[in-house]
Write a protein that holds these residues in place. Structure first.
Motif, PDB file in Angstrom:
ATOM      1  N   GLY A 127       0.795  -1.225   0.000  1.00 41.12           N
ATOM      2  CA  GLY A 127       0.000   0.000   0.000  1.00 41.12           C
ATOM      3  C   GLY A 127       0.822   1.267   0.000  1.00 41.12           C
ATOM      4  N   SER A 128       1.987   1.238   0.630  1.00 40.45           N
ATOM      5  CA  SER A 128       2.814   2.440   0.705  1.00 40.45           C
ATOM      6  C   SER A 128       3.396   2.824  -0.654  1.00 40.45           C
ATOM      7  CB  SER A 128       3.955   2.229   1.704  1.00 40.45           C
ATOM      8  OG  SER A 128       4.828   1.184   1.266  1.00 40.45           O
ATOM      9  N   ILE A 129       3.507   1.855  -1.559  1.00 38.51           N
ATOM     10  CA  ILE A 129       4.043   2.143  -2.891  1.00 38.51           C
ATOM     11  C   ILE A 129       3.086   3.054  -3.652  1.00 38.51           C
ATOM     12  CG2 ILE A 129       4.826   1.136  -5.061  1.00 38.51           C
ATOM     13  CD1 ILE A 129       6.534   0.459  -2.567  1.00 38.51           C
ATOM     14  N   LYS A 130       1.802   2.758  -3.560  1.00 40.55           N
ATOM     15  CA  LYS A 130       0.794   3.577  -4.232  1.00 40.55           C
ATOM     16  C   LYS A 130       0.795   4.995  -3.669  1.00 40.55           C
ATOM     17  CE  LYS A 130      -3.420   2.559  -3.300  1.00 40.55           C
ATOM     18  NZ  LYS A 130      -4.713   1.842  -3.232  1.00 40.55           N
ATOM     19  N   ARG A 131       0.894   5.110  -2.347  1.00 41.84           N
ATOM     20  CA  ARG A 131       0.902   6.446  -1.728  1.00 41.84           C
ATOM     21  C   ARG A 131       2.137   7.235  -2.140  1.00 41.84           C
ATOM     22  NH1 ARG A 131      -1.117   3.229   2.552  1.00 41.84           N
ATOM     23  NH2 ARG A 131       0.957   3.034   3.489  1.00 41.84           N
ATOM     24  N   GLN A 132       3.283   6.564  -2.166  1.00 38.61           N
ATOM     25  CA  GLN A 132       4.523   7.250  -2.541  1.00 38.61           C
ATOM     26  C   GLN A 132       4.474   7.698  -3.999  1.00 38.61           C
ATOM     27  OE1 GLN A 132       6.673   7.741  -0.156  1.00 38.61           O
ATOM     28  NE2 GLN A 132       8.284   8.775  -1.294  1.00 38.61           N
ATOM     29  N   ALA A 133       3.892   6.872  -4.866  1.00 34.50           N
ATOM     30  CA  ALA A 133       3.780   7.226  -6.273  1.00 34.50           C
ATOM     31  C   ALA A 133       2.884   8.448  -6.461  1.00 34.50           C
ATOM     32  CB  ALA A 133       3.244   6.039  -7.068  1.00 34.50           C
ATOM     33  N   LYS A 134       1.775   8.497  -5.719  1.00 31.28           N
ATOM     34  CA  LYS A 134       0.870   9.643  -5.845  1.00 31.28           C
ATOM     35  C   LYS A 134       1.528  10.931  -5.361  1.00 31.28           C
ATOM     36  CE  LYS A 134      -3.597   7.306  -5.825  1.00 31.28           C
ATOM     37  NZ  LYS A 134      -4.933   7.188  -5.205  1.00 31.28           N
ATOM     38  N   LEU A 135       2.333  10.851  -4.324  1.00 33.66           N
ATOM     39  CA  LEU A 135       3.049  12.030  -3.849  1.00 33.66           C
ATOM     40  C   LEU A 135       3.997  12.579  -4.916  1.00 33.66           C
ATOM     41  CD1 LEU A 135       3.946  11.111  -0.155  1.00 33.66           C
ATOM     42  CD2 LEU A 135       2.433  12.947  -0.925  1.00 33.66           C
ATOM     43  N   ASN A 136       4.507  11.677  -5.752  1.00 32.90           N
ATOM     44  CA  ASN A 136       5.441  12.076  -6.811  1.00 32.90           C
ATOM     45  C   ASN A 136       4.755  12.241  -8.169  1.00 32.90           C
ATOM     46  OD1 ASN A 136       8.506  11.914  -5.828  1.00 32.90           O
ATOM     47  ND2 ASN A 136       7.335  10.366  -4.729  1.00 32.90           N
ATOM     48  N   HIS A 137       3.400  12.201  -8.173  1.00 33.45           N
ATOM     49  CA  HIS A 137       2.605  12.391  -9.396  1.00 33.45           C
ATOM     50  C   HIS A 137       2.950  11.350 -10.463  1.00 33.45           C
ATOM     51  CE1 HIS A 137       1.177  16.174  -7.698  1.00 33.45           C
ATOM     52  NE2 HIS A 137       2.431  16.440  -7.392  1.00 33.45           N
ATOM     53  N   ILE A 138       3.185  10.128 -10.007  1.00 31.04           N
ATOM     54  CA  ILE A 138       3.489   9.018 -10.910  1.00 31.04           C
ATOM     55  C   ILE A 138       2.346   8.016 -10.844  1.00 31.04           C
ATOM     56  CG2 ILE A 138       5.043   7.084 -11.376  1.00 31.04           C
ATOM     57  CD1 ILE A 138       7.303   8.738 -10.155  1.00 31.04           C
ATOM     58  N   ARG A 139       1.794   7.675 -11.981  1.00 34.97           N
ATOM     59  CA  ARG A 139       0.721   6.679 -12.019  1.00 34.97           C
ATOM     60  C   ARG A 139       1.320   5.294 -12.195  1.00 34.97           C
ATOM     61  NH1 ARG A 139      -5.146   6.825 -14.900  1.00 34.97           N
ATOM     62  NH2 ARG A 139      -5.784   4.738 -14.290  1.00 34.97           N
ATOM     63  N   LEU A 140       0.898   4.351 -11.386  1.00 37.20           N
ATOM     64  CA  LEU A 140       1.375   2.977 -11.469  1.00 37.20           C
ATOM     65  C   LEU A 140       0.505   2.182 -12.438  1.00 37.20           C
ATOM     66  CD1 LEU A 140       2.059   2.217  -7.689  1.00 37.20           C
ATOM     67  CD2 LEU A 140       3.679   3.015  -9.419  1.00 37.20           C
ATOM     68  N   LEU A 257      -7.042  -6.619  -1.929  1.00 40.64           N
ATOM     69  CA  LEU A 257      -6.450  -5.499  -2.656  1.00 40.64           C
ATOM     70  C   LEU A 257      -7.541  -4.646  -3.299  1.00 40.64           C
ATOM     71  CD1 LEU A 257      -3.577  -4.439  -3.460  1.00 40.64           C
ATOM     72  CD2 LEU A 257      -3.890  -5.643  -5.620  1.00 40.64           C
ATOM     73  N   ASP A 258      -7.482  -3.340  -3.067  1.00 39.38           N
ATOM     74  CA  ASP A 258      -8.457  -2.412  -3.649  1.00 39.38           C
ATOM     75  C   ASP A 258      -8.033  -2.119  -5.086  1.00 39.38           C
ATOM     76  OD1 ASP A 258     -10.355  -0.536  -4.210  1.00 39.38           O
ATOM     77  OD2 ASP A 258      -9.576   1.002  -2.845  1.00 39.38           O
ATOM     78  N   VAL A 259      -8.446  -2.976  -6.018  1.00 37.20           N
ATOM     79  CA  VAL A 259      -7.981  -2.861  -7.399  1.00 37.20           C
ATOM     80  C   VAL A 259      -8.522  -1.614  -8.084  1.00 37.20           C
ATOM     81  CG1 VAL A 259      -7.638  -5.339  -7.650  1.00 37.20           C
ATOM     82  CG2 VAL A 259      -9.848  -4.340  -8.246  1.00 37.20           C
ATOM     83  N   TRP A 265      -7.333   6.285 -10.825  1.00 42.97           N
ATOM     84  CA  TRP A 265      -6.149   6.889 -10.187  1.00 42.97           C
ATOM     85  C   TRP A 265      -6.422   8.365  -9.922  1.00 42.97           C
ATOM     86  CZ3 TRP A 265      -2.066   4.316  -8.371  1.00 42.97           C
ATOM     87  CH2 TRP A 265      -0.931   5.036  -8.012  1.00 42.97           C
ATOM     88  N   LYS A 266      -6.504   8.739  -8.640  1.00 42.92           N
ATOM     89  CA  LYS A 266      -6.757  10.129  -8.272  1.00 42.92           C
ATOM     90  C   LYS A 266      -5.581  10.670  -7.475  1.00 42.92           C
ATOM     91  CE  LYS A 266     -11.793   9.515  -8.041  1.00 42.92           C
ATOM     92  NZ  LYS A 266     -13.001   9.628  -7.190  1.00 42.92           N
ATOM     93  N   GLN A 267      -5.170  11.884  -7.825  1.00 43.49           N
ATOM     94  CA  GLN A 267      -4.091  12.522  -7.078  1.00 43.49           C
ATOM     95  C   GLN A 267      -4.611  12.918  -5.692  1.00 43.49           C
ATOM     96  OE1 GLN A 267      -1.102  12.624  -7.880  1.00 43.49           O
ATOM     97  NE2 GLN A 267      -1.103  12.200 -10.074  1.00 43.49           N
ATOM     98  N   PRO A 268      -3.776  12.767  -4.655  1.00 40.29           N
ATOM     99  CA  PRO A 268      -4.216  13.169  -3.315  1.00 40.29           C
ATOM    100  C   PRO A 268      -4.419  14.676  -3.237  1.00 40.29           C
ATOM    101  CG  PRO A 268      -1.869  12.692  -3.318  1.00 40.29           C
ATOM    102  CD  PRO A 268      -2.390  12.290  -4.668  1.00 40.29           C
ATOM    103  N   ALA A 269      -5.414  15.087  -2.469  1.00 41.37           N
ATOM    104  CA  ALA A 269      -5.648  16.512  -2.284  1.00 41.37           C
ATOM    105  C   ALA A 269      -4.491  17.121  -1.512  1.00 41.37           C
ATOM    106  CB  ALA A 269      -6.969  16.723  -1.534  1.00 41.37           C
ATOM    107  N   ALA A 270      -3.998  18.240  -2.007  1.00 42.25           N
ATOM    108  CA  ALA A 270      -2.843  18.885  -1.382  1.00 42.25           C
ATOM    109  C   ALA A 270      -3.249  19.479  -0.037  1.00 42.25           C
ATOM    110  CB  ALA A 270      -2.290  19.967  -2.297  1.00 42.25           C
TER     111      ALA A 270
END
Length: 286
Positions: A127-140, A257-259, A265-270
């Protein structure tokens, strides 16, 4: 990005003496530990030739053979060496890699959309991989489980030619050595030179197109169609896949897994201003 195992001693080819005559020991006799020594290379390719020179190439080691720090003034091929407890990649390593990749992409291609193609290895689904990717604006984007050999551009077009180049430069350096041995610094130089020689020279957009990862799947190669038993690429209906269709991408046994969070894919609100510390996004209240 894909990981591959890199051997400290490339496989012997024709003309290499495996052992000496009775009573004689080969000059370049490798210990069992050296023969079995493996490192993990996190190798990154891109379908944009202007961005490729900036992408990180990371070698994971446990420090046993190469030391705690790379003893080379400047590593070639945009290579970084990370020393950790194990030479295997884990989710902590991937989080660090995604932060580095995001930092490089923002400098090399600001304002672009980024998609990172990964296989379904367990460490890639944390789960942390998805969060880290969103912080860096990278879609997995995940390759369907069990089809990496067909659909991962690094597997289909990169790793075989890269390892051939490493073995070629290794044997060339070995032939010029007085005692036939290669030092850790020379080994790193060989790896970096191989990356520098192979990665910028190839137009990787073709590798992405032929596996259907770009150009709306118009350039899928015939061997792939034959592998799947398709006369042509099936027409994809509009809109995102259903949950059951998306779940088929991931390995069995991942029922929790929340597929759909990967599909929609939504960017986290700043929340506050986003700054970088050592290449990693951090949030501050100002």
């Amino acid at each position: 990005m894909d990981e591959t195992s890199i051997a400290l001693k490339p496989t012997a080819k024709v003309g290499t003496a495996a052992r000496g005559f009775t009573g004689h020991k080969a000059v370049d006799a490798a210990s069992l530990a050296e023969t079995r020594a493996r490192f993990t290379l996190m190798c990154t390719i891109c379908n944009d030739t202007s961005v490729q020179p900036f992408l990180p190439q990371v070698l994971l080691t446990n420090g046993r053979f190469l030391g705690k720090k790379a003893k080379v003034e400047k590593l070639r091929g945009n290579l970084s060496v990370w020393t950790q407890k194990s030479a295997w990649s884990c989710h902590a390593t991937l989080r660090r890699y995604i932060s580095l990749l995001g930092f490089k992409l923002k400098a090399a291609a600001p304002g672009r959309d980024y998609a990172l193609l990964l296989d379904c290895a367990p460490s890639h689904l944390h789960g942390s991989i998805k969060r880290q990717a969103k912080l860096n604006h990278i879609r997995l984007v995940y390759i369907a489980a069990g089809l990496t050999r067909c659909l991962q551009p690094a597997d289909t077009d990169l790793f075989s030619r890269l390892k051939e180049k490493i073995a070629e430069l290794y044997r060339s350096q070995q032939s010029m050595s007085v005692d036939g041995k290669i030092s850790p610094a020379q080994w790193l130089e060989i790896l970096g030179s191989s990356l520098q020689s192979i990665l910028p020279a190839v137009k990787w957009s073709r590798a992405f197109a032929k596996v259907g990862a770009s150009n709306w799947q118009k350039d899928v190669c015939q061997s792939l169609l034959f592998e799947f038993g398709w006369p042509s690429v099936p027409t994809i209906p509009p809109g995102p896949p259903t949950e059951s269709e998306a779940r088929d991408i991931f390995p069995k046994g991942r029922s929790k897994l929340d597929v759909l969070s990967y599909v929609h894919w939504k960017q986290p609100a700043a929340k506050g201003h986003v700054r970088l510390y050592k290449g990693k996004p951090i949030r501050t209240l100002d």
